[in-house]
Structure formats: structure tokens, C-alpha cells
Design a protein around this motif. Structure first.
Motif, PDB file in Angstrom:
ATOM      1  N   LEU A  22     -13.995  -1.427   4.982  1.00  0.00           N
ATOM      2  CA  LEU A  22     -14.421  -0.305   4.149  1.00  0.00           C
ATOM      3  C   LEU A  22     -13.642  -0.389   2.942  1.00  0.00           C
ATOM      4  CD1 LEU A  22     -14.458   2.767   6.679  1.00  0.00           C
ATOM      5  CD2 LEU A  22     -16.496   1.295   5.956  1.00  0.00           C
ATOM      6  N   ASP A  23     -13.856   0.180   1.951  1.00  0.00           N
ATOM      7  CA  ASP A  23     -13.361   0.305   0.635  1.00  0.00           C
ATOM      8  C   ASP A  23     -11.822   0.619   0.584  1.00  0.00           C
ATOM      9  OD1 ASP A  23     -15.948  -0.236  -0.509  1.00  0.00           O
ATOM     10  OD2 ASP A  23     -16.392   1.648  -0.710  1.00  0.00           O
ATOM     11  N   GLY A  24     -11.263   1.733   1.487  1.00  0.00           N
ATOM     12  CA  GLY A  24      -9.985   2.102   1.716  1.00  0.00           C
ATOM     13  C   GLY A  24      -9.121   0.795   2.237  1.00  0.00           C
ATOM     14  N   GLY A  25      -9.772   0.222   3.147  1.00  0.00           N
ATOM     15  CA  GLY A  25      -9.247  -0.649   3.811  1.00  0.00           C
ATOM     16  C   GLY A  25      -8.864  -2.082   2.896  1.00  0.00           C
ATOM     17  N   LYS A  26     -10.026  -2.082   2.127  1.00  0.00           N
ATOM     18  CA  LYS A  26      -9.957  -3.311   1.123  1.00  0.00           C
ATOM     19  C   LYS A  26      -8.883  -3.180   0.201  1.00  0.00           C
ATOM     20  CE  LYS A  26     -14.883  -4.583   1.379  1.00  0.00           C
ATOM     21  NZ  LYS A  26     -16.012  -4.357   0.864  1.00  0.00           N
ATOM     22  N   MET A  27      -8.632  -1.955  -0.293  1.00  0.00           N
ATOM     23  CA  MET A  27      -7.640  -1.660  -1.432  1.00  0.00           C
ATOM     24  C   MET A  27      -6.215  -1.284  -0.860  1.00  0.00           C
ATOM     25  SD  MET A  27      -9.361   1.320  -3.852  1.00  0.00           S
ATOM     26  CE  MET A  27     -10.128   2.222  -2.497  1.00  0.00           C
ATOM     27  N   LEU A  28      -6.250  -1.050   0.496  1.00  0.00           N
ATOM     28  CA  LEU A  28      -4.820  -1.104   1.193  1.00  0.00           C
ATOM     29  C   LEU A  28      -4.352  -2.691   1.290  1.00  0.00           C
ATOM     30  CD1 LEU A  28      -2.525   0.412   2.396  1.00  0.00           C
ATOM     31  CD2 LEU A  28      -3.694   0.126   4.700  1.00  0.00           C
ATOM     32  N   LEU A  29      -5.288  -3.669   1.710  1.00  0.00           N
ATOM     33  CA  LEU A  29      -4.955  -5.134   1.946  1.00  0.00           C
ATOM     34  C   LEU A  29      -4.669  -5.570   0.611  1.00  0.00           C
ATOM     35  CD1 LEU A  29      -7.554  -6.207   4.559  1.00  0.00           C
ATOM     36  CD2 LEU A  29      -5.008  -5.986   4.933  1.00  0.00           C
ATOM     37  N   TYR A  30      -5.586  -5.284  -0.471  1.00  0.00           N
ATOM     38  CA  TYR A  30      -5.264  -5.760  -1.757  1.00  0.00           C
ATOM     39  C   TYR A  30      -3.781  -5.473  -2.370  1.00  0.00           C
ATOM     40  CZ  TYR A  30     -10.155  -6.739  -2.183  1.00  0.00           C
ATOM     41  OH  TYR A  30     -11.615  -7.064  -1.925  1.00  0.00           O
ATOM     42  N   LEU A  31      -3.461  -4.123  -2.142  1.00  0.00           N
ATOM     43  CA  LEU A  31      -2.061  -3.663  -2.380  1.00  0.00           C
ATOM     44  C   LEU A  31      -0.932  -4.485  -1.555  1.00  0.00           C
ATOM     45  CD1 LEU A  31      -2.563   0.140  -2.722  1.00  0.00           C
ATOM     46  CD2 LEU A  31      -2.062  -1.254  -4.798  1.00  0.00           C
ATOM     47  N   LEU A  32      -1.164  -4.731  -0.307  1.00  0.00           N
ATOM     48  CA  LEU A  32      -0.331  -5.312   0.432  1.00  0.00           C
ATOM     49  C   LEU A  32      -0.042  -6.760  -0.152  1.00  0.00           C
ATOM     50  CD1 LEU A  32       1.392  -5.262   3.005  1.00  0.00           C
ATOM     51  CD2 LEU A  32      -0.723  -6.034   4.293  1.00  0.00           C
ATOM     52  N   GLU A  33      -1.181  -7.313  -0.708  1.00  0.00           N
ATOM     53  CA  GLU A  33      -1.154  -8.671  -1.220  1.00  0.00           C
ATOM     54  C   GLU A  33      -0.121  -8.740  -2.288  1.00  0.00           C
ATOM     55  OE1 GLU A  33      -4.424 -11.358  -3.514  1.00  0.00           O
ATOM     56  OE2 GLU A  33      -5.141  -9.934  -2.076  1.00  0.00           O
ATOM     57  N   LEU A  34       0.163  -7.713  -3.055  1.00  0.00           N
ATOM     58  CA  LEU A  34       1.016  -7.952  -4.357  1.00  0.00           C
ATOM     59  C   LEU A  34       2.608  -7.839  -3.821  1.00  0.00           C
ATOM     60  CD1 LEU A  34      -0.295  -4.870  -6.688  1.00  0.00           C
ATOM     61  CD2 LEU A  34      -0.501  -7.374  -7.032  1.00  0.00           C
ATOM     62  N   VAL A  35       2.936  -7.107  -2.736  1.00  0.00           N
ATOM     63  CA  VAL A  35       4.032  -6.925  -1.509  1.00  0.00           C
ATOM     64  C   VAL A  35       4.513  -8.077  -1.221  1.00  0.00           C
ATOM     65  CG1 VAL A  35       5.746  -5.552  -0.268  1.00  0.00           C
ATOM     66  CG2 VAL A  35       4.000  -4.319  -1.848  1.00  0.00           C
ATOM     67  N   TYR A  36       3.292  -8.620  -0.209  1.00  0.00           N
ATOM     68  CA  TYR A  36       3.411  -9.786   0.657  1.00  0.00           C
ATOM     69  C   TYR A  36       2.363 -10.603   0.360  1.00  0.00           C
ATOM     70  CZ  TYR A  36       4.148 -12.468   4.755  1.00  0.00           C
ATOM     71  OH  TYR A  36       4.381 -13.429   5.805  1.00  0.00           O
ATOM     72  N   PRO A  37       2.352 -11.478  -0.759  1.00  0.00           N
ATOM     73  CA  PRO A  37       1.308 -12.516  -1.029  1.00  0.00           C
ATOM     74  C   PRO A  37       0.580 -13.266   0.022  1.00  0.00           C
ATOM     75  CG  PRO A  37       2.911 -12.828  -2.622  1.00  0.00           C
ATOM     76  CD  PRO A  37       3.523 -12.074  -1.441  1.00  0.00           C
ATOM     77  N   LYS A  38       1.534 -13.780   1.055  1.00  0.00           N
ATOM     78  CA  LYS A  38       0.970 -14.398   2.444  1.00  0.00           C
ATOM     79  C   LYS A  38      -0.135 -13.659   3.269  1.00  0.00           C
ATOM     80  CE  LYS A  38       4.813 -17.760   2.813  1.00  0.00           C
ATOM     81  NZ  LYS A  38       5.862 -18.257   3.597  1.00  0.00           N
ATOM     82  N   SER A  39      -0.183 -12.396   3.092  1.00  0.00           N
ATOM     83  CA  SER A  39      -0.905 -11.434   3.741  1.00  0.00           C
ATOM     84  C   SER A  39      -2.497 -11.791   3.443  1.00  0.00           C
ATOM     85  CB  SER A  39      -0.666 -10.037   3.421  1.00  0.00           C
ATOM     86  OG  SER A  39      -1.149  -9.608   2.195  1.00  0.00           O
ATOM     87  N   LEU A  40      -2.559 -12.476   2.232  1.00  0.00           N
ATOM     88  CA  LEU A  40      -3.956 -13.132   1.880  1.00  0.00           C
ATOM     89  C   LEU A  40      -4.701 -13.553   3.136  1.00  0.00           C
ATOM     90  CD1 LEU A  40      -6.125 -12.980   0.035  1.00  0.00           C
ATOM     91  CD2 LEU A  40      -5.046 -15.238  -1.050  1.00  0.00           C
ATOM     92  N   ARG A  41      -4.007 -14.286   4.020  1.00  0.00           N
ATOM     93  CA  ARG A  41      -4.551 -15.181   5.015  1.00  0.00           C
ATOM     94  C   ARG A  41      -5.404 -14.153   6.152  1.00  0.00           C
ATOM     95  NH1 ARG A  41       0.965 -17.717   7.638  1.00  0.00           N
ATOM     96  NH2 ARG A  41       1.469 -17.785   5.356  1.00  0.00           N
ATOM     97  N   PHE A  42      -4.961 -13.016   6.029  1.00  0.00           N
ATOM     98  CA  PHE A  42      -5.217 -12.067   7.075  1.00  0.00           C
ATOM     99  C   PHE A  42      -6.529 -11.027   6.685  1.00  0.00           C
ATOM    100  CE2 PHE A  42      -0.493 -12.201   7.814  1.00  0.00           C
ATOM    101  CZ  PHE A  42      -0.419 -12.766   9.083  1.00  0.00           C
ATOM    102  N   HIS A  43      -6.763 -11.143   5.490  1.00  0.00           N
ATOM    103  CA  HIS A  43      -7.925 -10.679   4.900  1.00  0.00           C
ATOM    104  C   HIS A  43      -9.203 -10.650   5.848  1.00  0.00           C
ATOM    105  CE1 HIS A  43      -7.105  -8.612   1.084  1.00  0.00           C
ATOM    106  NE2 HIS A  43      -5.945  -9.292   1.318  1.00  0.00           N
ATOM    107  N   TYR A  44      -9.672 -12.198   5.856  1.00  0.00           N
ATOM    108  CA  TYR A  44     -10.895 -12.339   6.785  1.00  0.00           C
ATOM    109  C   TYR A  44     -10.909 -11.783   7.945  1.00  0.00           C
ATOM    110  CZ  TYR A  44     -14.898 -14.880   8.649  1.00  0.00           C
ATOM    111  OH  TYR A  44     -16.120 -15.072   9.006  1.00  0.00           O
ATOM    112  N   PRO A  45      -9.777 -12.263   8.884  1.00  0.00           N
ATOM    113  CA  PRO A  45      -9.855 -11.666  10.396  1.00  0.00           C
ATOM    114  C   PRO A  45     -10.152 -10.248  10.514  1.00  0.00           C
ATOM    115  CG  PRO A  45      -7.885 -12.929   9.752  1.00  0.00           C
ATOM    116  CD  PRO A  45      -8.833 -13.159   8.750  1.00  0.00           C
ATOM    117  N   LEU A  46      -9.134  -9.560   9.422  1.00  0.00           N
ATOM    118  CA  LEU A  46      -8.972  -8.173   9.701  1.00  0.00           C
ATOM    119  C   LEU A  46     -10.363  -7.472   9.171  1.00  0.00           C
ATOM    120  CD1 LEU A  46      -5.330  -7.264   8.269  1.00  0.00           C
ATOM    121  CD2 LEU A  46      -6.248  -7.160  10.794  1.00  0.00           C
ATOM    122  N   ALA A  47     -11.130  -8.037   8.294  1.00  0.00           N
ATOM    123  CA  ALA A  47     -12.272  -7.490   7.813  1.00  0.00           C
ATOM    124  C   ALA A  47     -13.285  -7.775   8.906  1.00  0.00           C
ATOM    125  CB  ALA A  47     -12.766  -8.093   6.766  1.00  0.00           C
TER     126      ALA A  47
END
Length: 238
Positions: free
Chosen positions: A188-213
Motif C-alpha cells: 500500500l501507499d503507506g507501506g511504500k512511503m515507510l520503506l522509502y524513508l527507511l531507505e534514507l536511514v539504511y540504504p541496504k534495506s532497498l533489497r527488502f522492497h520486493y519481497p516485502l511488497a
């Protein structure tokens, strides 16, 4: 007839939400390949510039597809641009009820600056606040949840042939859509924005976007199947 009106209003609400994503993407400089109302095979399509506008077979939502080769190219856009695009839908779903309340107040209240400008904003914020407070109760009493079938049936019964109730239904369902999409589930949009913000703090979290989505979509589809089955049992099975 009132059920058809309810269905058309749901389509309008979805269109407004997706159009919010579309405008926000344009504002952020993200080109759009497909703007679709509904999912699945396209029923109707028209191409303007680089964007294909379509109506798809399954009227359970809609989507705005960026013009990118793959997910990696999309994530090359700055976080702020991606957040802008994700926020556009819920923001549009909050703006639409303001116009609905303006129309309602013009009809039922004396004409004044307060009733036409200030009060609609207050009414929208008030209803939105009550819906946010009701989220825990909604998920702890899943038997009260409804899918499209239930919304159309109860919405049609509520609207009848009353134009004011049609405006009220549109405002309430649009705010429901905004609140639902702001829940921090990755799909959902809220989850996407949360993950994008997390990406700023922890760039390696980008790898979790697809499995979490993917996990989020599985959860949402499962809930849709559940509420649809519940609606069928509630309204069509004796």
C-alpha cells in the motif's frame, strides 16, 4: 438503479485516487506508461503521448505504472520523488471529500464563507480522524469488513435516489480509501512511503522492497478473497 450509482461512484473514487498518483508523478518528473482503472485485461484503452489510459476488467482498484524498464530503474529516482508519487493518491482521496462537503453544505446550509470554505475542511478532517481511530476495531472484528460486493449493496441501499446521500457516500468511501492506503503494509501507499524513508536511514534495506511488497500483496489478496466470500455468504446465500 441505486446499486449502479454506487458502483459508478466507487469507480469515480478510484479514478480520483489514481489520478492523484498520476499528477504527483508528473510533478515529480516520473513519466507514466499506463494509467489504469481496474486490474487485469484491458477492456478499453487510449494512448496520449507516452501514456496509455485504460479501463481494465477487474474493477477492484487501479494503478499507475511508471515508464521504466524494471524495478531497479524506478529505484534510481530519488526517494523524495517516489514518496511524492505514493502520497499523491491518498492526498487526492482526502481532497475529493472536501468538494463533496462543499456541495452538501451549499444545498443544506445558509451560504457563507464558513459553511462553504472552512466547514468542509473541518468535516473532512473530523471524519478522517474518526476513521483512523476505528482502524484497530476494524481489524479485530473482521466479520464486519466488506469487499466491493458489500460496499455496492450497502452503498446502494444508503443512497437510494437521494443526491445528498450520494455525496455523503462518495466522501466517506474516498476517506476510507485514503486511510486504507496509508496503513503501513508494503504493497500500500503507506507501506511504500515507510520503506522509502527507511531507505534514507539504511540504504541496504532497498533489497527488502520486493519481497516485502510481494508479502503485502499476498496478504491483501487473501483479505480480498475473505471479504468477498463473506459478502457472498451474507447477501446471496440463504
Amino acid at each position: 438503479m441505486s446499486y449502479i450509482v454506487a458502483l459508478l461512484l466507487i469507480g469515480l473514487i478510484i479514478f480520483f485516487h489514481e489520478f492523484g498518483h498520476f499528477l504527483a508523478a508528473k510533478l515529480a518528473g516520473i513519466p507514466i506508461q499506463i494509467f489504469s482503472i481496474g486490474f487485469g485485461p484491458k477492456v478499453w484503452a487510449m494512448k496520449r503521448g507516452a501514456t496509455e489510459y485504460r479501463i481494465s476488467l477487474i474493477p477492484l482498484g487501479g494503478y499507475v505504472l511508471p515508464e521504466v524498464l524494471d524495478e531497479t530503474e524506478f529505484f534510481n529516482y530519488p526517494v523524495a520523488k517516489r514518496i511524492t508519487m505514493s502520497a499523491g493518491g491518498p492526498l487526492a482521496s482526502i481532497i475529493l471529500p472536501i468538494f463533496c462537503f462543499i456541495i452538501i453544505n451549499i444545498i443544506v446550509l445558509p451560504f457563507s464563507f464558513n459553511n462553504i470554505v472552512i466547514q468542509p475542511i473541518y468535516q473532512t478532517i473530523s471524519v478522517l480522524y474518526q476513521m483512523i481511530l476505528a482502524i484497530p476495531s476494524a481489524f479485530s472484528h473482521t466479520e464486519n469488513l466488506s469487499g466491493v460486493i458489500g460496499i455496492v449493496v450497502t452503498g446502494g441501499d444508503f443512497i437510494g435516489i437521494n443526491n445528498l446521500k450520494a455525496m455523503q457516500f462518495t466522501a466517506l468511501m474516498s476517506l476510507n480509501l485514503a486511510v486504507l492506503n496509508l496503513i503501513p503494509i508494503p504493497a500500500l501507499d503507506g507501506g511504500k512511503m515507510l520503506l522509502y524513508l527507511l531507505e534514507l536511514v539504511y540504504p541496504k534495506s532497498l533489497r527488502f522492497h520486493y519481497p516485502l511488497a510481494l508479502a503485502g500483496w499476498v496478504m491483501i489478496l487473501g483479505l480480498m478473497v475473505y471479504v468477498t466470500a463473506a459478502d457472498v455468504g451474507r447477501y446471496f446465500v440463504a
